[in-house]
Design a protein around this motif. Structure first.
Motif, PDB file in Angstrom:
ATOM      1  N   PRO A   1       0.908  -1.150   0.212  1.00  0.00           N
ATOM      2  CA  PRO A   1       0.209  -0.002  -0.001  1.00  0.00           C
ATOM      3  C   PRO A   1       0.805   1.352   0.080  1.00  0.00           C
ATOM      4  CG  PRO A   1      -0.175  -1.001   2.051  1.00  0.00           C
ATOM      5  CD  PRO A   1       0.673  -1.990   1.162  1.00  0.00           C
ATOM      6  N   SER A   2       2.091   1.173   0.590  1.00  0.00           N
ATOM      7  CA  SER A   2       2.900   2.475   0.554  1.00  0.00           C
ATOM      8  C   SER A   2       3.537   2.737  -0.962  1.00  0.00           C
ATOM      9  CB  SER A   2       4.090   2.251   1.384  1.00  0.00           C
ATOM     10  OG  SER A   2       5.173   1.147   0.945  1.00  0.00           O
ATOM     11  N   TYR A   3       3.528   1.775  -1.631  1.00  0.00           N
ATOM     12  CA  TYR A   3       4.085   2.079  -3.014  1.00  0.00           C
ATOM     13  C   TYR A   3       2.892   2.533  -3.943  1.00  0.00           C
ATOM     14  CZ  TYR A   3       5.011   0.786  -8.010  1.00  0.00           C
ATOM     15  OH  TYR A   3       5.089   1.129  -9.316  1.00  0.00           O
ATOM     16  N   ARG A   4       1.674   2.111  -3.617  1.00  0.00           N
ATOM     17  CA  ARG A   4       0.388   2.407  -4.323  1.00  0.00           C
ATOM     18  C   ARG A   4       0.100   3.800  -3.737  1.00  0.00           C
ATOM     19  NH1 ARG A   4      -3.702  -2.274  -5.543  1.00  0.00           N
ATOM     20  NH2 ARG A   4      -2.111  -3.858  -6.376  1.00  0.00           N
ATOM     21  N   ARG A   5       0.420   4.287  -2.598  1.00  0.00           N
ATOM     22  CA  ARG A   5      -0.075   5.884  -2.089  1.00  0.00           C
ATOM     23  C   ARG A   5       1.099   6.723  -2.913  1.00  0.00           C
ATOM     24  NH1 ARG A   5      -0.821   3.214   3.005  1.00  0.00           N
ATOM     25  NH2 ARG A   5       1.467   3.490   3.829  1.00  0.00           N
ATOM     26  N   ALA A   6       2.337   6.091  -2.911  1.00  0.00           N
ATOM     27  CA  ALA A   6       3.480   7.037  -3.529  1.00  0.00           C
ATOM     28  C   ALA A   6       3.136   7.102  -5.044  1.00  0.00           C
ATOM     29  CB  ALA A   6       4.820   6.207  -3.450  1.00  0.00           C
ATOM     30  N   LEU A   7       2.492   6.090  -5.774  1.00  0.00           N
ATOM     31  CA  LEU A   7       2.022   6.446  -6.991  1.00  0.00           C
ATOM     32  C   LEU A   7       1.028   7.385  -7.277  1.00  0.00           C
ATOM     33  CD1 LEU A   7       1.882   3.047  -8.898  1.00  0.00           C
ATOM     34  CD2 LEU A   7       3.405   4.867  -9.388  1.00  0.00           C
ATOM     35  N   THR A   8       0.085   7.336  -6.219  1.00  0.00           N
ATOM     36  CA  THR A   8      -1.025   8.348  -6.204  1.00  0.00           C
ATOM     37  C   THR A   8      -0.489   9.838  -6.113  1.00  0.00           C
ATOM     38  OG1 THR A   8      -2.615   6.594  -5.369  1.00  0.00           O
ATOM     39  CG2 THR A   8      -3.279   9.068  -4.986  1.00  0.00           C
TER      40      THR A   8
END
Length: 374
Positions: A75-82
Motif C-alpha cells: 500500500p505504501s507503493y500505491r500511495r506513492a504512485l498516487t
C-alpha cells in the motif's frame, strides 16, 4: 471534445505509448481515443529512483515472482504512485486510469475519475493463479486498496460483462456506475479475409505463453484422444519455449514476437493454415489471442467462463467447453475437425464477431457515449 487525460503506471508500465505497456493495449486504446477526439493527454507515473529502490528493498524475496507481487501490492507503493500522479498538472475535466495501482480520486478529488480494467484482483484470487507464495497480509492490503479505489470512482469501465458483475458484487460498486465498454484487438490493421480458405486439414492452433494457466496440459491430453479418431490431426503450439512430453502430431514453435518481422510472418502463417483455435484456460481475465484468431476466420474452442464465454456463440462461431474437462475438449475438437464445411461458415461468423464488437475504435465510441452523460 478531447476531455480525457489517461494515466498509466505500476505493474502495466509507465510509458503510455510503449508497445509493452498494458500488454500492448495502451497504445492502441490511445490511438482510438485520439481519433474519436476524446483524448486530451496521456501520462505515465512512476516513483523517483530512490523511493522505488527503497520500496523494492523493503519487499525483497528470493522468489522474483513473489517479490514483484509484494512490491506492487504494497500500500505504501500505491500511495506513492498516487502522490506522483497528484504532481502532474491536468487541464481536462475527466481523468482515466488503467487499473487500480493508484487512486486518481485521491489525487484529484474535484475531477471526474474513471478506471478501466481487463481483470481484477478478486478474480485472480478466486482462480488460484498468480498469488502463490504471496502473504495473506499483502493480498488483503491490495484487495482493500482496490475496493476503496473502485468505490471512489465516478465510473468503472470493464472489458467484459463478467468483470462488470465482479465489480458490482465483489467490490460493491453500484451497478449504475460500472460499464462494460469492451476491449479490442491489438492490431493496427486487421488481416484481410481469405476467401479461398479451406478447413480440410485437421490442424489445431494454441497460442499462450503461460502454458499451464491456459490449459496447455489438458489440451495435450485431449489431443491424444483426438488423434485416436483423426490420426492426421496436428496441434501447433506457440508461446512457451519448452513443453514436456509432446504427443505425436504436436509441434512447438516457441515464443513468436510480433516485433520481429520473421516471427510475425511465422505467426500469421500459423493463423492462416489452422482450421480451429483453442484456448482451454483454467483462468483468463480477457484473452486477446482468441479474438485475433477469429479475425483469421478461425472458429474457437474456449473455456465456458470469464470473458471467453462472451466471445463464442456455440454452433455459430465456435464451441465452449467445461473448465478442466479433457473429455469435453476432445469431443468438441473432434466434432469440429470432422465438419470442414461447417467450419467455413463458423469462421466467417467468427471474423464478423470481432469486427463488430472487439475493435478499439468501437471501444472508444462506447466510452465517448458514457462520458458525455457523467
Amino acid at each position: 471534445m478531447r476531455e480525457v487525460t489517461v494515466f498509466v503506471g505500476g505493474s502495466i508500465g509507465s510509458d503510455p505509448y510503449s508497445p509493452r505497456t498494458w500488454s500492448g493495449s495502451s497504445v492502441h486504446l490511445l490511438k482510438a481515443m485520439a481519433k474519436a477526439e476524446l483524448l486530451h493527454a496521456a501520462v505515465g507515473i512512476h516513483l523517483p529512483k530512490l523511493s522505488h529502490y527503497a520500496t523494492l528493498a523493503k519487499n525483497f524475496n528470493t522468489n522474483r515472482s513473489v517479490w514483484r507481487k509484494h512490491f506492487y501490492f504494497d500500500p505504501s507503493y500505491r500511495r506513492a504512485l498516487t502522490e506522483a500522479a497528484a504532481r502532474i498538472p491536468v487541464e481536462s475535466p475527466v481523468l482515466m486510469q488503467i487499473g487500480h495501482m493508484f487512486s486518481l480520486p485521491k489525487a484529484f478529488p474535484t475531477h471526474k475519475c474513471i478506471s478501466y480494467h481487463d481483470g481484477n484482483l478478486a478474480e485472480m484470487i478466486s482462480s488460484g493463479f498468480g498469488i502463490d507464495g504471496v502473504s495473506n497480509m499483502r493480498i488483503e492490503q491490495a484487495l482493500e486498496y482496490e475496493h476503496e479505489a473502485a468505490r471512489s470512482m465516478t465510473a468503472v469501465f470493464t472489458f467484459s460483462e463478467y468483470l462488470r458483475q465482479s465489480f458490482i458484487h465483489a467490490y460493491g460498486v453500484p451497478e449504475n456506475r460500472v460499464f462494460n465498454v469492451g476491449g479490442g484487438i491489438n492490431l493496427d490493421d486487421p488481416p484481410a479475409p481469405d476467401p479461398a480458405k479451406t478447413y480440410t486439414a485437421p490442424r489445431i492452433l494454441f497460442i499462450g505463453t503461460e502454458f499451464l494457466r491456459k490449459g496447455g496440459q489438458q489440451l495435450l491430453e485431449a489431443f491424444r484422444i483426438v488423434r485416436e479418431q483423426i490420426p492426421a490431426a496436428e496441434l501447433h503450439i506457440a508461446g512457451p519455449t519448452h513443453v514436456d512430453n509432446l504427443p505425436a502430431g504436436a509441434t512447438l514453435h516457441g515464443h513468436l514476437s510480433k516485433s520481429d518481422p520473421t516471427q510475425k510472418q511465422k505467426l500469421e502463417q500459423l493463423f492462416r493454415s489452422a482450421s480451429i483455435f483453442t484456448l482451454p484456460s483454467l483462468y483468463e481475465p480477457f484473452g486477446i489471442a482468441p479474438l485475433e484468431a477469429m479475425l483469421y476466420q478461425l472458429p474457437c474452442v474456449l473455456t465456458n467462463d470469464w470473458a471467453l464465454k462472451e466471445f463464442v456463440t456455440p454452433g455459430v462461431n465456435g464451441e465452449l467447453v467445461a473448465k478442466d474437462s479433457i473429455e469435453d475438449l476432445a469431443e468438441k475438437i473432434t466434432m469440429l475437425l470432422s465438419q470442414p464445411d461447417r467450419l467455413a461458415t463458423m469462421g466467417r461468423n467468427a471474423r464478423e464477431t470481432v469486427l463488430n464488437r472487439y475493435t478499439w475504435p468501437a471501444v472508444a465510441g462506447r466510452m465517448a457515449e458514457i462520458i458525455s452523460t457523467l
